[in-house]
Design an enzyme around this catalytic site. Structure first.
Site, mmCIF file in Angstrom:
data_model
loop_
_atom_site.group_PDB
_atom_site.id
_atom_site.type_symbol
_atom_site.label_atom_id
_atom_site.label_comp_id
_atom_site.label_asym_id
_atom_site.label_seq_id
_atom_site.Cartn_x
_atom_site.Cartn_y
_atom_site.Cartn_z
ATOM 1 N N ARG A 107 0.973 -1.159 0.093
ATOM 2 C CA ARG A 107 -0.060 0.015 -0.046
ATOM 3 C C ARG A 107 0.996 1.172 -0.048
ATOM 4 N NH1 ARG A 107 -4.684 0.352 4.468
ATOM 5 N NH2 ARG A 107 -3.086 0.424 5.709
ATOM 6 N N ARG A 159 3.098 4.705 3.939
ATOM 7 C CA ARG A 159 2.698 5.214 5.323
ATOM 8 C C ARG A 159 3.623 4.601 6.234
ATOM 9 N NH1 ARG A 159 -3.469 3.700 6.829
ATOM 10 N NH2 ARG A 159 -2.658 2.984 8.669
ATOM 11 N N ARG A 187 1.893 -4.356 14.056
ATOM 12 C CA ARG A 187 0.384 -4.193 14.300
ATOM 13 C C ARG A 187 -0.359 -5.429 14.005
ATOM 14 N NH1 ARG A 187 0.028 -0.559 8.850
ATOM 15 N NH2 ARG A 187 -2.295 -0.372 9.726
HETATM 16 P P1 AMP Z 1 -5.542 2.337 11.527
HETATM 17 O O1 AMP Z 1 -5.565 2.985 10.290
HETATM 18 O O2 AMP Z 1 -6.970 1.969 11.842
HETATM 19 O O3 AMP Z 1 -4.844 0.864 11.219
HETATM 20 O O4 AMP Z 1 -4.923 3.173 12.986
HETATM 21 C C1 AMP Z 1 -3.647 3.407 12.527
HETATM 22 C C2 AMP Z 1 -3.171 3.674 14.056
HETATM 23 O O5 AMP Z 1 -3.744 4.527 14.847
HETATM 24 C C3 AMP Z 1 -2.969 2.301 14.878
HETATM 25 O O6 AMP Z 1 -1.845 1.345 14.620
HETATM 26 C C4 AMP Z 1 -2.993 3.067 16.151
HETATM 27 O O7 AMP Z 1 -1.608 3.191 16.719
HETATM 28 C C5 AMP Z 1 -3.964 4.337 16.083
HETATM 29 N N1 AMP Z 1 -5.278 3.702 16.498
HETATM 30 C C6 AMP Z 1 -6.253 3.763 15.608
HETATM 31 N N2 AMP Z 1 -7.454 3.376 16.166
HETATM 32 C C7 AMP Z 1 -7.089 3.077 17.491
HETATM 33 C C8 AMP Z 1 -7.729 2.617 18.622
HETATM 34 N N3 AMP Z 1 -9.202 2.382 18.493
HETATM 35 N N4 AMP Z 1 -7.018 2.306 19.793
HETATM 36 C C9 AMP Z 1 -5.708 2.473 20.027
HETATM 37 N N5 AMP Z 1 -5.220 3.093 18.777
HETATM 38 C C10 AMP Z 1 -5.626 3.148 17.593
#
Ligand code: AMP
Length: 214
Positions: A127, A160, A171
């Site tokens: 990505r 990213r 992750r």
């Molecule tokens: P995502 O785009 O949903 O994969 O989120 C990117 C990053 O944002 C994650 O790897 C976390 O560091 C943070 N993040 C997003 N949503 C959450 C959540 N509900 N709780 C904790 N960290 C979050």
């Protein structure tokens, strides 16, 4: 309808979320998008979240619950919403229940997208996005016409920071340890709907959309 979309990073949550909000006319609330926007603008929330995000770690529950409480209080979320990327821990799920309960509401459904780990790594490291207009490309399924540059604005594409291999692996581990338990949590409450996310996006959507209201 009040929905949660569960799935590991790379499981296609963003794409399925787009179909859902188009058909159900509810706001798409992606906590990852909100945090990235906050980090870009250097807001206090963004500054607190940035370090966690760059390592692929979770932002602390208290911060996330404040963010979601505030977002769900906005008028567009009164009649329903789709949460994407939240909750990610059992504490967040309990917190979400409390927030909804205070407003006399509750969740209607939780959709979980199931994709094998090897496929997740393959998808995530492919990505790339445009820092200028935000367009997203996938080197496997949706490459740009000219390698490395955006079709729309010619800017050099970037990966990213959290899509780099080491971070991706972290992750996925965080997902397995902290978020996957939510599948059983919601199954136990009769809210869970699972879909095989390893297929083409339209096929995945077709496999669960008819079951949402059941
Ligand atoms: P995502 O785009 O949903 O994969 O989120 C990117 C990053 O944002 C994650 O790897 C976390 O560091 C943070 N993040 C997003 N949503 C959450 C959540 N509900 N709780 C904790 N960290 C979050």
């Amino acid at each position: 309808m009040r929905l949660v979309l569960l799935g590991a990073p790379g499981s296609g949550k963003g794409t399925q979320a787009n179909y859902l909000v188009r058909d159900l006319a509810i706001p798409h609330i992606s906590t990852g998008d909100i945090l990235r926007e906050a980090a870009k603008h250097g807001t206090p929330l963004g500054r607190q979240a940035k370090g966690y995000m760059e390592q692929g770690a979770l932002v602390p529950d208290g911060l996330m619950l404040d963010l979601v409480r505030e977002r769900l209080a906005q008028p567009d979320a009164a009649r329903g919403f789709l949460l994407d990327g939240f909750p990610r821990t059992v504490a967040q799920a309990d917190g979400l229940d409390r927030i909804l309960g205070e407003a006399g509401a509750r969740l209607d459904r939780v959709v979980s997208l199931d994709v094998p780990a090897a496929e997740l790594v393959r998808r995530l490291t492919a990505r790339w996005s445009c820092p200028q207009c935000g367009a997203i490309y996938n080197l496997i399924s949706q490459p740009p016409r000219l390698a490395g540059s955006c079709d729309a604005c010619n800017a050099a594409l970037e990966q990213r920071r959290d899509d780099r291999r080491e971070t991706v692996e972290n992750r996925l581990k965080v997902y397995a340890d902290q978020t996957a338990p939510l599948i059983e949590y919601y199954r136990g409450r009769g809210l869970l709907l699972t879909a095989d996310g390893g297929q083409a996006p339209e096929t995945v959507y077709g496999s669960f959309k008819g079951r949402l209201k059941a």
